[in-house]
Motif scaffolding. Structure first.
Motif, mmCIF file in Angstrom:
data_model
loop_
_atom_site.group_PDB
_atom_site.id
_atom_site.type_symbol
_atom_site.label_atom_id
_atom_site.label_comp_id
_atom_site.label_asym_id
_atom_site.label_seq_id
_atom_site.Cartn_x
_atom_site.Cartn_y
_atom_site.Cartn_z
ATOM 1 N N GLY A 1 5.559 12.981 0.096
ATOM 2 C CA GLY A 1 4.449 12.574 -0.795
ATOM 3 C C GLY A 1 4.481 11.208 -0.655
ATOM 4 N N SER A 2 3.881 10.350 -1.390
ATOM 5 C CA SER A 2 3.388 8.938 -1.448
ATOM 6 C C SER A 2 4.428 8.089 -2.240
ATOM 7 C CB SER A 2 1.926 8.649 -1.651
ATOM 8 O OG SER A 2 1.751 7.392 -1.449
ATOM 9 N N GLY B 1 3.520 4.882 8.608
ATOM 10 C CA GLY B 1 3.180 5.971 7.602
ATOM 11 C C GLY B 1 2.294 7.133 8.287
ATOM 12 N N ASP B 2 2.081 8.074 7.275
ATOM 13 C CA ASP B 2 1.125 9.022 7.633
ATOM 14 C C ASP B 2 -0.181 8.519 7.485
ATOM 15 O OD1 ASP B 2 0.566 12.152 8.061
ATOM 16 O OD2 ASP B 2 -0.564 11.368 6.140
ATOM 17 N N ALA B 3 -0.769 8.560 8.349
ATOM 18 C CA ALA B 3 -2.599 8.072 8.380
ATOM 19 C C ALA B 3 -3.132 8.804 9.496
ATOM 20 C CB ALA B 3 -2.643 6.692 8.967
ATOM 21 N N SER C 1 0.898 -1.106 -0.016
ATOM 22 C CA SER C 1 -0.152 0.191 0.028
ATOM 23 C C SER C 1 0.963 1.129 0.125
ATOM 24 C CB SER C 1 -0.831 0.169 1.299
ATOM 25 O OG SER C 1 -0.096 0.003 2.552
ATOM 26 N N PRO C 2 0.527 2.534 -0.612
ATOM 27 C CA PRO C 2 1.417 3.583 -0.779
ATOM 28 C C PRO C 2 1.821 3.875 0.639
ATOM 29 C CG PRO C 2 -0.545 3.904 -2.030
ATOM 30 C CD PRO C 2 -0.820 2.749 -1.258
ATOM 31 N N LEU C 3 3.157 4.528 0.735
ATOM 32 C CA LEU C 3 3.747 4.756 2.036
ATOM 33 C C LEU C 3 3.592 6.217 1.758
ATOM 34 C CD1 LEU C 3 5.356 4.351 4.772
ATOM 35 C CD2 LEU C 3 7.443 4.410 3.582
ATOM 36 N N ALA C 4 2.757 6.839 2.882
ATOM 37 C CA ALA C 4 2.687 8.265 2.868
ATOM 38 C C ALA C 4 3.502 9.204 3.819
ATOM 39 C CB ALA C 4 1.002 8.546 3.360
ATOM 40 N N THR C 5 4.349 10.118 3.146
ATOM 41 C CA THR C 5 5.315 10.656 3.692
ATOM 42 C C THR C 5 4.988 12.063 3.780
ATOM 43 O OG1 THR C 5 6.959 11.139 2.070
ATOM 44 C CG2 THR C 5 7.075 8.876 3.294
ATOM 45 N N LYS D 1 5.668 8.574 10.750
ATOM 46 C CA LYS D 1 5.738 9.812 9.583
ATOM 47 C C LYS D 1 4.982 10.830 9.949
ATOM 48 C CE LYS D 1 8.474 7.980 6.419
ATOM 49 N NZ LYS D 1 9.901 8.432 5.786
ATOM 50 N N GLU E 1 4.983 4.733 -4.048
ATOM 51 C CA GLU E 1 3.916 3.699 -4.473
ATOM 52 C C GLU E 1 4.568 2.589 -4.994
ATOM 53 O OE1 GLU E 1 0.887 5.554 -6.933
ATOM 54 O OE2 GLU E 1 0.097 6.674 -5.364
#
Length: 345
Positions: free
Chosen positions: A21-22, A124-126, A14-18, A149, A24
């Motif tokens: 940016g993400s 990650g960012d969530a 799943s995309p790693l949000a930082t 993150k 993918e």
């Protein structure tokens, strides 16, 4: 010496949000060098912002042949390409000598045997509830350090997320945050005031990469530590250390130009009283396993950012470095220990 290359593209689970940016997918080049029956594998998986682009990396590697040409290749401005070449040669030479890569990298200081190295979990960012759930799962799985993150949300919201994680995992889990250079000086100072009260060990790259003076000021004014990451991209580690800008250096072999360079920078940092933390750039199995060897070559490291294999939906080959109770196993076969990866699909 014969050199072969193969390009790859690996999606993340799943995309790693930082804050930057993400992420993918990870695209790169796998290298195979063969000399007199001995084989070495290397991986070049660039990540713009830390390294050159994939196109620049591909161009630097194209047409390589011959051990002397590989050794003398000038790739200081192409760290991912240099990583791939340096790793392939190191794997070949360590395999030829019958030693695991970490003992070959350590040289005369080689430990007898290192079974595992401690690692942190990366969240990650969530939204807050998802962040807390992921951190709690990591703590329940035995991770003693969790990195969250931050930087993509307002400072107050990020601080609330980290505070909620602390409440959920308790006081015994080390908390780290990673802002990826997203904060201004004012934002960083507000965040550090809040994160100090939560007991955060350090923040990776709280300010933009070039603001070494700002990083040094944060160190002077707060108990929360500062870890330099992006500040090492395209800049000598000595400049960061001389500026007093870091309590820790985040040593990414892919961004520093190879496992040999990562060991060198980590040793130098430790001689200056600065911690070294080895991490991946969410690499495929060849580079990721090599980063584990880098950490194993350096005694008594803090938890490192090496438990990133599960972030990939698929890989170049089997992963033999398992994470158990917050530590990752170190392969003991000669070389990197992923010799069958070239033929895997």
């Amino acid at each position: 010496m014969n050199v072969e290359t193969r390009e790859f593209s690996l999606p993340l689970e799943s995309p790693l949000a930082t804050a930057r940016g993400s992420v993918e997918r990870r695209d790169g080049v796998l290298l195979r060098v063969e000399d007199d029956g001995d084989v070495g594998l290397g991986e070049a998986t660039p990540l713009p912002g830390w390294t050159e682009t994939l196109a620049e990396c591909r161009d630097a590697i194209a047409g390589l042949d011959g051990e002397e040409a590989l050794d003398e290749l000038e790739l200081d401005d192409r760290p991912a390409a240099r990583h791939g070449v340096a790793l392939a040669l190191a794997d070949l030479r360590a395999s030829r000598e019958g030693r695991p890569l970490y003992r070959w990298l350590a040289g005369s200081d080689a430990p007898e045997r290192v079974e595992s190295v401690p690692v942190n979990a990366t969240v990650g960012d969530a939204p807050q509830d998802e962040t807390v759930a992921a951190a709690t799962d990591a703590a329940d799985a035995g991770f003693e350090a969790v990195k969250v993150k931050v930087g993509a949300r307002p400072v107050a919201e990020d601080c609330d997320r980290v505070r909620a994680v602390r409440d959920a995992v308790g006081p015994d889990v080390e908390l780290r945050a990673d802002a990826n250079g997203a904060w201004s000086r004012e934002q960083a100072r507000r965040a550090f005031e809040e994160l100090d009260a939560v007991g955060v060990a350090y923040v990776e790259q709280p300010l933009p990469a070039g603001d070494l003076a700002g990083l040094a000021d944060l160190r002077d004014d707060f108990a929360v530590g500062v870890a330099a990451d992006e500040s090492l991209a395209g800049r000598a580690a000595s400049e960061v250390l001389d500026a007093g800008a870091a309590d820790a250096l985040v040593c990414k072999p892919m961004a520093l130009g190879g496992p040999d360079r990562a060991v060198e920078v980590a040793r130098w940092a430790r001689e200056r009283g600065v911690a070294a933390i080895v991490t991946t750039t969410v690499d495929a199995v060849v580079a990721r396993t090599a980063a584990i060897h880098v950490a194993a070559a350096l005694p008594d490291l803090p938890a490192c950012g090496l438990a990133t294999g599960a972030l990939l939906a698929r890989d170049l080959g089997p992963d033999r470095a398992r994470v158990v109770d917050g530590a990752i196993g170190v392969p003991q076969a000669a070389g990197v220990g992923v010799a069958d990866t070239w033929g895997a699909r």
